[in-house]
Write a protein that holds these residues in place. Sequence first.
Motif, PDB file in Angstrom:
ATOM      1  N   UNK A  24       8.451  20.119  18.990  1.00  0.00           N
ATOM      2  CA  UNK A  24       9.818  20.408  18.587  1.00  0.00           C
ATOM      3  C   UNK A  24      10.079  19.840  17.196  1.00  0.00           C
ATOM      4  N   UNK A  25      10.819  20.601  16.368  1.00  0.00           N
ATOM      5  CA  UNK A  25      11.234  20.158  15.041  1.00  0.00           C
ATOM      6  C   UNK A  25      10.030  19.639  14.236  1.00  0.00           C
ATOM      7  N   UNK A  26       8.952  20.405  14.265  1.00  0.00           N
ATOM      8  CA  UNK A  26       7.687  19.976  13.683  1.00  0.00           C
ATOM      9  C   UNK A  26       7.033  21.132  12.941  1.00  0.00           C
ATOM     10  N   UNK A  27       6.383  20.821  11.836  1.00  0.00           N
ATOM     11  CA  UNK A  27       5.529  21.786  11.159  1.00  0.00           C
ATOM     12  C   UNK A  27       4.258  21.061  10.721  1.00  0.00           C
ATOM     13  N   UNK A  28       3.224  21.837  10.370  1.00  0.00           N
ATOM     14  CA  UNK A  28       1.960  21.211  10.013  1.00  0.00           C
ATOM     15  C   UNK A  28       1.259  21.984   8.913  1.00  0.00           C
ATOM     16  N   UNK A  29       0.434  21.265   8.169  1.00  0.00           N
ATOM     17  CA  UNK A  29      -0.527  21.881   7.262  1.00  0.00           C
ATOM     18  C   UNK A  29      -1.902  21.685   7.878  1.00  0.00           C
ATOM     19  N   UNK A  30      -2.574  22.750   8.217  1.00  0.00           N
ATOM     20  CA  UNK A  30      -3.911  22.658   8.798  1.00  0.00           C
ATOM     21  C   UNK A  30      -4.910  22.652   7.644  1.00  0.00           C
ATOM     22  N   UNK A  66       0.841  -1.185   0.000  1.00  0.00           N
ATOM     23  CA  UNK A  66       0.000   0.000   0.000  1.00  0.00           C
ATOM     24  C   UNK A  66       0.880   1.241   0.000  1.00  0.00           C
ATOM     25  N   UNK A  67       0.414   2.284  -0.676  1.00  0.00           N
ATOM     26  CA  UNK A  67       1.153   3.540  -0.699  1.00  0.00           C
ATOM     27  C   UNK A  67       0.273   4.641  -0.143  1.00  0.00           C
ATOM     28  N   UNK A  68       0.911   5.643   0.466  1.00  0.00           N
ATOM     29  CA  UNK A  68       0.197   6.755   1.086  1.00  0.00           C
ATOM     30  C   UNK A  68       0.888   8.043   0.670  1.00  0.00           C
ATOM     31  N   UNK A  69       0.179   8.886  -0.054  1.00  0.00           N
ATOM     32  CA  UNK A  69       0.804  10.121  -0.517  1.00  0.00           C
ATOM     33  C   UNK A  69       1.136  11.009   0.675  1.00  0.00           C
ATOM     34  N   UNK A  70       2.326  11.611   0.630  1.00  0.00           N
ATOM     35  CA  UNK A  70       2.797  12.496   1.693  1.00  0.00           C
ATOM     36  C   UNK A  70       3.323  13.774   1.060  1.00  0.00           C
ATOM     37  N   UNK A  71       2.876  14.959   1.518  1.00  0.00           N
ATOM     38  CA  UNK A  71       3.370  16.201   0.909  1.00  0.00           C
ATOM     39  C   UNK A  71       4.856  16.397   1.158  1.00  0.00           C
ATOM     40  N   UNK A  72       5.518  16.965   0.158  1.00  0.00           N
ATOM     41  CA  UNK A  72       6.959  17.195   0.258  1.00  0.00           C
ATOM     42  C   UNK A  72       7.291  18.648   0.554  1.00  0.00           C
ATOM     43  N   UNK A  73       6.290  19.532   0.485  1.00  0.00           N
ATOM     44  CA  UNK A  73       6.558  20.948   0.737  1.00  0.00           C
ATOM     45  C   UNK A  73       7.273  21.589  -0.430  1.00  0.00           C
ATOM     46  N   UNK A  74       8.265  22.433  -0.129  1.00  0.00           N
ATOM     47  CA  UNK A  74       8.968  23.164  -1.163  1.00  0.00           C
ATOM     48  C   UNK A  74       8.142  24.320  -1.698  1.00  0.00           C
ATOM     49  N   UNK A 119      -5.166  17.943  10.399  1.00  0.00           N
ATOM     50  CA  UNK A 119      -3.839  18.453  10.122  1.00  0.00           C
ATOM     51  C   UNK A 119      -2.987  17.347   9.505  1.00  0.00           C
ATOM     52  N   UNK A 120      -2.039  17.746   8.662  1.00  0.00           N
ATOM     53  CA  UNK A 120      -0.915  16.896   8.303  1.00  0.00           C
ATOM     54  C   UNK A 120       0.275  17.419   9.097  1.00  0.00           C
TER      55      UNK A 120
END
Length: 286
Positions: free
Chosen positions: A47-53, A1-9, A68-69
């Motif tokens: 700590x050392x974390x960011x999110x997309x709400x 199984x695959x799960x798409x994960x955002x890469x940002x940039x 959130x991601x």
Amino acid sequence: MSYHTPAGGLPGQSELLTDRAIVTEAYTVIPRGVLRDIVTSRLPGFERTRSWILARPIAGFSTTFAQLIVEVAPGGGAERPEREPGVEGVVFVTAGALTVRLAGERHVLEPGGYAYLAAGADWSIANEGDATTSFHWIRKAYEPLDDVAPPASFVTSDAAVSPQPMPGTGGAWATSRFVDPDDLAHDMHVNIVTFQPGGVIPFAETHVMEHGLYVLEGKGVYRLNGDWVEVEAGDFMWLRAFCPQACYAGGPGPFRYLLYKDVNRQVRLTDPAGGPAGGRAASRWG
């Protein structure tokens, strides 16, 4: 199984602005191209974390949940991720490995790992590996019932749950249910829906549940309040109550999405003080 994960940039300066983002009174589509560095949020206590709400309660739209991601770099995490004692949550890992300490026990969730975190539970998260970890975090204010004990926290995975075919579909449409839908202790479900190529929802669902749908894999076409919208892995759809909805899988492989919905509560017509329901004082459920 695959799960798409955002890469940002960030996209290049020469790229066109055209994208598929849309906000209406009935639904919102946040395509994966929107999930860039510049729209991330930091979370208190992490700590050392960011999110997309992706979703939060908005008056006149969807009011029951937040989604959130969360992306955690090696060595990052939070000792007390949930600051509101009445809020339950689900964590679903799409990349890396997430260590969840729950009631004194240590669990390592790899891609497909799933944890239900009951309101008031003692839990923490950490990235103890060498690669970035990403997970979905769905939060809802738990609504207790006087005669039903609240649910307990648990840890499982996508691979551990067998998809249940919808009747009459021959397996073309199936749902991986992580809790018993008849268990009234649970007031939200976070499931995985899978369509095989050509599988469809053959009618326009129009119902009281709000939805957050994150496409984990594949692509499809969604019917949202009369509009046909193409979606692919990494896109997020956010539906208010009673938004008509249907879809068909449009790619060569399975079309899968993580689905939130609020369930199993009576519609509340008064606020806790006994007056008419209104504003944020009263939930849509009682």
